[in-house]
Design a protein around this motif. Structure first.
Motif, short mmCIF file in Angstrom:
data_model
loop_
_atom_site.label_atom_id
_atom_site.label_comp_id
_atom_site.label_asym_id
_atom_site.label_seq_id
_atom_site.Cartn_x
_atom_site.Cartn_y
_atom_site.Cartn_z
N TRP A 44 0.82 -1.21 0.00
CA TRP A 44 0.00 0.00 0.00
C TRP A 44 0.86 1.26 0.00
O TRP A 44 0.47 2.29 -0.59
N ARG A 45 2.02 1.20 0.61
CA ARG A 45 2.92 2.35 0.64
C ARG A 45 3.43 2.69 -0.76
O ARG A 45 3.48 3.86 -1.16
N ILE A 46 3.79 1.66 -1.51
CA ILE A 46 4.27 1.87 -2.89
C ILE A 46 3.18 2.48 -3.75
O ILE A 46 3.42 3.42 -4.52
N VAL A 47 1.95 1.95 -3.62
CA VAL A 47 0.83 2.47 -4.41
C VAL A 47 0.62 3.96 -4.13
O VAL A 47 0.44 4.77 -5.06
N LEU A 48 0.64 4.37 -2.87
CA LEU A 48 0.42 5.78 -2.54
C LEU A 48 1.58 6.66 -3.00
O LEU A 48 1.36 7.77 -3.50
N MET A 49 2.81 6.19 -2.87
CA MET A 49 3.97 7.01 -3.21
C MET A 49 4.14 7.22 -4.72
O MET A 49 4.66 8.25 -5.16
N ILE A 50 3.68 6.29 -5.52
CA ILE A 50 3.77 6.44 -6.97
C ILE A 50 2.97 7.66 -7.45
O ILE A 50 3.27 8.23 -8.50
N GLY A 51 2.01 8.10 -6.65
CA GLY A 51 1.24 9.30 -7.00
C GLY A 51 2.08 10.56 -7.13
O GLY A 51 1.64 11.55 -7.71
N ALA A 52 3.30 10.54 -6.60
CA ALA A 52 4.17 11.72 -6.71
C ALA A 52 4.81 11.84 -8.09
O ALA A 52 5.22 12.94 -8.49
N LEU A 53 4.91 10.75 -8.85
CA LEU A 53 5.64 10.76 -10.11
C LEU A 53 5.04 11.68 -11.18
O LEU A 53 5.76 12.50 -11.76
N PRO A 54 3.74 11.58 -11.49
CA PRO A 54 3.20 12.46 -12.53
C PRO A 54 3.29 13.94 -12.17
O PRO A 54 3.52 14.78 -13.04
N ALA A 55 3.14 14.27 -10.89
CA ALA A 55 3.28 15.66 -10.47
C ALA A 55 4.71 16.14 -10.67
O ALA A 55 4.95 17.27 -11.13
N LEU A 56 5.67 15.30 -10.36
CA LEU A 56 7.08 15.65 -10.54
C LEU A 56 7.41 15.88 -12.01
O LEU A 56 8.11 16.83 -12.37
N LEU A 57 6.88 15.03 -12.89
CA LEU A 57 7.15 15.14 -14.31
C LEU A 57 6.53 16.39 -14.94
O LEU A 57 7.00 16.87 -15.97
N THR A 58 5.49 16.93 -14.32
CA THR A 58 4.76 18.07 -14.88
C THR A 58 5.27 19.41 -14.37
O THR A 58 5.04 20.44 -14.99
N TYR A 59 5.96 19.41 -13.24
CA TYR A 59 6.28 20.67 -12.55
C TYR A 59 7.05 21.65 -13.43
O TYR A 59 6.69 22.83 -13.51
N TYR A 60 8.08 21.21 -14.12
CA TYR A 60 8.90 22.12 -14.93
C TYR A 60 8.07 22.83 -15.99
O TYR A 60 8.15 24.05 -16.17
N TRP A 61 7.26 22.07 -16.70
CA TRP A 61 6.47 22.66 -17.80
C TRP A 61 5.38 23.57 -17.27
O TRP A 61 5.04 24.57 -17.91
N ARG A 62 4.85 23.25 -16.11
CA ARG A 62 3.84 24.14 -15.53
C ARG A 62 4.43 25.50 -15.19
O ARG A 62 3.80 26.54 -15.35
N MET A 63 5.68 25.51 -14.72
CA MET A 63 6.34 26.76 -14.36
C MET A 63 6.76 27.58 -15.58
O MET A 63 7.00 28.78 -15.48
N LYS A 64 6.83 26.92 -16.75
CA LYS A 64 7.19 27.64 -17.97
C LYS A 64 6.00 28.33 -18.62
O LYS A 64 6.18 29.16 -19.51
N MET A 65 4.80 28.00 -18.21
CA MET A 65 3.61 28.63 -18.79
C MET A 65 3.53 30.10 -18.37
O MET A 65 3.73 30.42 -17.20
N PRO A 66 3.23 31.02 -19.30
CA PRO A 66 3.05 32.42 -18.90
C PRO A 66 1.70 32.63 -18.23
O PRO A 66 0.79 31.78 -18.35
N GLU A 67 1.57 33.72 -17.51
CA GLU A 67 0.27 34.09 -16.95
C GLU A 67 -0.74 34.25 -18.07
O GLU A 67 -0.39 34.62 -19.20
N THR A 68 -2.01 33.96 -17.81
CA THR A 68 -3.02 34.09 -18.86
C THR A 68 -3.17 35.55 -19.28
O THR A 68 -3.05 36.46 -18.47
N GLY A 69 -3.42 35.76 -20.58
CA GLY A 69 -3.57 37.12 -21.09
C GLY A 69 -4.73 37.85 -20.45
O GLY A 69 -4.67 39.07 -20.24
N ARG A 70 -5.78 37.13 -20.12
CA ARG A 70 -6.95 37.78 -19.51
C ARG A 70 -6.61 38.31 -18.12
O ARG A 70 -7.01 39.42 -17.77
N TYR A 71 -5.88 37.54 -17.33
CA TYR A 71 -5.52 38.03 -16.00
C TYR A 71 -4.55 39.20 -16.10
O TYR A 71 -4.70 40.21 -15.41
N THR A 72 -3.55 39.09 -16.97
CA THR A 72 -2.54 40.15 -17.11
C THR A 72 -3.19 41.45 -17.55
O THR A 72 -2.85 42.53 -17.04
#
Length: 529
Positions: free
Chosen positions: A216-244
């Motif tokens: 059960w520990r392995i199953v729960l911890m694997i949930g961190a992998l997709p978030a880790l893989l996405t973090y860099y690209w999420r930080m590269k996104m600019p603020e939305t034009g509507r908010y700016t």
């Protein structure tokens, strides 16, 4: 154009679909992939927790099973955290910007997914308490992903495909549910192969293979992998034009950011921005907001609340309903890892045949049928199938008719997702003004999680022992709940094919309509005099 809309916003509404839109869907969608995995994988391991930590509980009526109150907290802690996170991050998304808080949610999810698997202690109480603590904060991060992902995708998309894009982000939830089933099934199978069941089991309900605590520990911890893989690209996104442009008041920066990602040249129109902002500078607690959007907010909150009572009841009680359907063996007939494997396999089958296709049917048809019609259809069909399962329960819950029962059960998942589970996510991202869009989506989503908590602490508790008459009653109650959702849908309006500013009135169209009505009223009064 007849509207007062800014050129940068018109450019976003009419931009051709291109690679950047696809990338935004994947980046935002991976958050929902992670959300679904983390929220629903707990159902697949909760019975193993009971076998591991409560097999010798002298106070339990069912040794080897989590006590009802403990089970509810284990399942519900992440939902309570999600509720709080939605409200907090939704508000921050409007105050600080979508991008500034977008990465925080992923970091919180990564850390807490790992810590959930590292829940150690000298007693079962310590292990379960630390697990619930970390799952609360995991849910807190998940909660932030709802309003931020929906708002970002709606503000990036063009008006002709906006609904499909937002629905595609949410459809990654279905992929996450499938992945949760695959991971849980694979991990339990690997442990079974490495530690086969003993040849003689004097008391199967108490039997747990060596090292099963790691599963059960392995199953729960694997949930961190997709978030880790996405973090860099999420930080590269600019603020939305509507908010700016609308909130920060920087039309030049908005034109630069959106021109770069859309690969077109956009006029800044800084001089036009002041007039545009003055039309839309009203808070959520103002009379103007309530007059224009009050019923919409009641509609999005009530429909999401009612939907999640049914949707989470379906998901969280699967482990108790499958044995009744004869899709898994009774707990007394299998050891701990075999039970985990069978539950995961059954959940995966339902997800593949019912849950997953429903999400993508919404993506395919939302711009043709509209959000309003899909939501009405989904609520009605869910209610119909649940009512049939409730009324005909004694007939369906037999070995002979189990596949009829499984088919009807799968269809409720299909029409939940080709229906209100998708549209309740899409509509709050479109109906409200930019200044409060994230907050309103958060309020709607939090109402949904309140419904999920009703499910976790109410419906699930009622059906926890798997008694047939209780499951039958629960199905009929959920059918009625869905019909209430059907009725509340009429508080909403169709949004397809219109720009966000036209829907919310930010383009000045509602001000013009109100002024025209006022002038007509004065004209009639003068005639009367």
């Amino acid at each position: 154009m007849a509207s007062n809309n800014l050129y940068v916003l018109e450019a976003l509404d009419t931009a051709r679909t291109q690679w950047y839109h696809v990338k935004a869907i994947v980046i935002a969608g991976m958050g929902f992939f992670t959300d679904a995995y983390d929220l629903f994988c707990i159902s697949m391991v909760s019975k193993l927790l009971g076998r591991l930590y409560y097999s010798d509980d002298p106070t339990s009526l069912h040794p080897g099973k989590l006590p009802d109150n403990v089970n509810n907290v284990v399942i519900g802690s992440a939902l309570v955290g999600t509720f709080a996170g939605q409200l907090m991050f939704g508000w921050l998304g409007d105050k600080l910007g979508r991008k500034k808080v977008y990465g925080v949610t992923l970091k919180l999810m990564m850390v807490c997914a790992i810590c959930s698997g590292l829940s150690f202690g000298f007693s079962r109480k310590a292990v379960i308490s630390s697990l619930c603590f970390f799952r609360f904060w995991l849910g807190f991060g998940i909660g932030g992903d709802y309003p931020l992902s929906a708002t970002i995708m709606s503000e990036y998309a063009n008006k002709s495909t906006r609904g499909s894009f937002i629905a595609a982000v949410f459809a990654m939830q279905g992929v996450g549910i499938i992945f949760a089933g695959l991971v849980s099934m694979t991990v339990s199978k690997l442990f079974l192969n490495h530690n086969p069941a003993p040849s003689f089991i004097s008391d199967p309900i108490l039997s747990v293979q060596p090292n099963a605590d790691y599963a059960w520990r392995i199953v729960l911890m694997i949930g961190a992998l997709p978030a880790l893989l996405t973090y860099y690209w999420r930080m590269k996104m600019p603020e939305t034009g509507r908010y700016t442009a609308i909130i920060e008041g920087n039309a030049k920066q908005a034109a630069s950011d959106m021109g770069r990602v859309l690969d077109i040249e956009i006029l800044a129109e800084q001089d036009k921005l002041a007039k545009f902002k003055s039309n839309n500078d009203y808070p959520i607690r103002s009379k103007k907001f309530m007059d224009r959007h009050g019923l919409h907010l009641i509609g999005t909150m009530s429909t999401w609340f009612l939907l999640d009572i049914a949707f989470y009841s379906q998901n969280l009680t699967q482990k108790d309903i499958f044995p009744v359907m004869n899709l898994t063996d009774q707990a007394t007939e299998v050891n701990a890892l075999q039970e985990m494997y069978q539950l995961s396999r059954a959940m995966l089958a339902i997800a593949m045949l019912g849950t997953f296709p429903g999400y993508w049917f919404t993506v395919a048809f939302i711009e043709k049928l509209g959000r309003f019609n899909i939501q009405l259809m989904g609520f009605f069909m869910m209610s119909l199938f649940m009512f049939i399962m409730g009324v005909q329960y004694d007939f369906l819950a037999t070995e002979k008719n189990r596949w009829w029962f499984a088919s009807l059960y799968g269809l409720t998942f299909f029409f939940a997702n080709f229906g209100p589970n998708s549209t309740t996510f899409v509509l709050p991202a479109e109906l409200f003004p930019t200044r409060v869009r994230s907050t309103c989506h958060a309020l709607s989503a939090a109402a949904g999680k309140a419904g999920a908590m009703v499910s976790a602490f109410g419906i699930q508790k009622y059906t926890l022992d798997g008694e047939k008459h209780k499951i039958k009653t629960a199905m009929i109650i959920l059918a009625v709940t869905n019909m209430l959702g059907f009725g509340c849908t009429f508080l909403l309006t169709e949004t397809k094919g219109r720009s966000l500013e036209e829907i919310s009135g930010e383009d000045g169209s509602k001000d013009a309509a109100e002024a025209e009505r006022s002038n007509k009223g004065r004209h009639y009064n003068l005639q009367a005099i």
